[in-house]
Design an enzyme around this catalytic site. Sequence first.
Site, mmCIF file in Angstrom:
data_model
loop_
_atom_site.group_PDB
_atom_site.id
_atom_site.type_symbol
_atom_site.label_atom_id
_atom_site.label_comp_id
_atom_site.label_asym_id
_atom_site.label_seq_id
_atom_site.Cartn_x
_atom_site.Cartn_y
_atom_site.Cartn_z
ATOM 1 N N THR A 23 0.837 -1.192 0.000
ATOM 2 C CA THR A 23 0.000 0.000 0.000
ATOM 3 C C THR A 23 0.877 1.249 0.000
ATOM 4 O OG1 THR A 23 -1.922 1.039 1.016
ATOM 5 C CG2 THR A 23 -0.399 -0.028 2.533
ATOM 6 N N LYS A 78 3.782 1.297 -3.786
ATOM 7 C CA LYS A 78 3.243 0.562 -4.945
ATOM 8 C C LYS A 78 4.101 0.655 -6.209
ATOM 9 C CE LYS A 78 -1.575 0.475 -3.527
ATOM 10 N NZ LYS A 78 -2.949 0.467 -3.986
ATOM 11 N N GLY A 87 -5.888 12.858 -8.447
ATOM 12 C CA GLY A 87 -4.636 12.253 -7.988
ATOM 13 C C GLY A 87 -3.967 11.457 -9.091
ATOM 14 N N GLY A 118 -1.140 9.036 -8.411
ATOM 15 C CA GLY A 118 -0.195 8.074 -7.825
ATOM 16 C C GLY A 118 -0.478 6.662 -8.308
ATOM 17 N N GLY A 119 0.010 5.678 -7.549
ATOM 18 C CA GLY A 119 -0.151 4.267 -7.925
ATOM 19 C C GLY A 119 -1.599 3.828 -8.021
ATOM 20 N N ALA A 120 -2.436 4.292 -7.078
ATOM 21 C CA ALA A 120 -3.850 3.891 -7.089
ATOM 22 C C ALA A 120 -4.557 4.469 -8.317
ATOM 23 C CB ALA A 120 -4.545 4.356 -5.817
#
Length: 294
Positions: A71, A75, A136, A138-140
């Site tokens: 998490t 990631k 956003g 990022g990785g998510a």
Amino acid sequence: MTKERLITGKTKLLGVIGHPVEHSRSPLMHNAAIAHLGLDYVYLPFPIAPENLEIAIAGFAAIGVVGFNVTIPHKQAIMPFLSEITPLAQAIGAVNTVSRQNNKWVGTNTDIEGFIAPLQTTYKQDWSQKVAVILGNGGAARAVVAGCHQLGFAKIYVLGRNVEKLQAFCDSWSNSPIEENLQVGTWDELAKLIPQADLLVNTTPVGMYPKVDESPLSADEIKNLPPGAIVYDLIYIPKPTQFLEQAEKQGAIAIDGLEMLVQQGVAALKIWLQQETIPVEVMRQALREHLGLG
């Protein structure tokens, strides 16, 4: 009452790495599933600071960890330390599930499966004329972009605050089929995009512990959502987040990250346990009870 499980020298290790990770509810749901299946495994949270990531992964191999979830903030950072990365995780550019196979670490991404689950079942519709706006980068956010593409969205907008990071995010999809539907922009474009959003997704940690009183958008910004829009927050505590509470007041359909958490967890357990039958309802119920939702 289920019989208390004994942890012994034979108990196999699973877990989740993050920084911070003490707020994670993954251990609760995974251990409920493991107990239900009567297996000798335990799933633990491992707080790992970014500077300790490489040494921790080596340590996991040394003590025989079977697999683990990844998490925030690891990631993407974890990828160089894995022997193999599945094409899906490669395409997304982020890993959330790692398993030990033939003495090697193999990384994949089950976030995409988790994310699209409620949109494929409960809220199923034809997405081909629809617009997704993602907060956003990022990785998510990468899993969400890939998920929206898989669902067939006509346009996918990703908004962030850092122009360089946004550009890198955009460039990373070049030569992929996703490129033609994807556009990136800064937060300044929000006012223009909110009225077009059929799906609005928060992938930022704003609103999550310890910033539970914050929202990535103001109530005024959310007011311009079209009627019937779906607002999806990947955060699942508090329930509802400020973001979802504001959206519901505008008549939007709110989805929190609880079902995504459950479904990505189910997909991860299938990999680690090498079996298809996972008690989804047991996992969902364990989380709901813990969060006081009955």
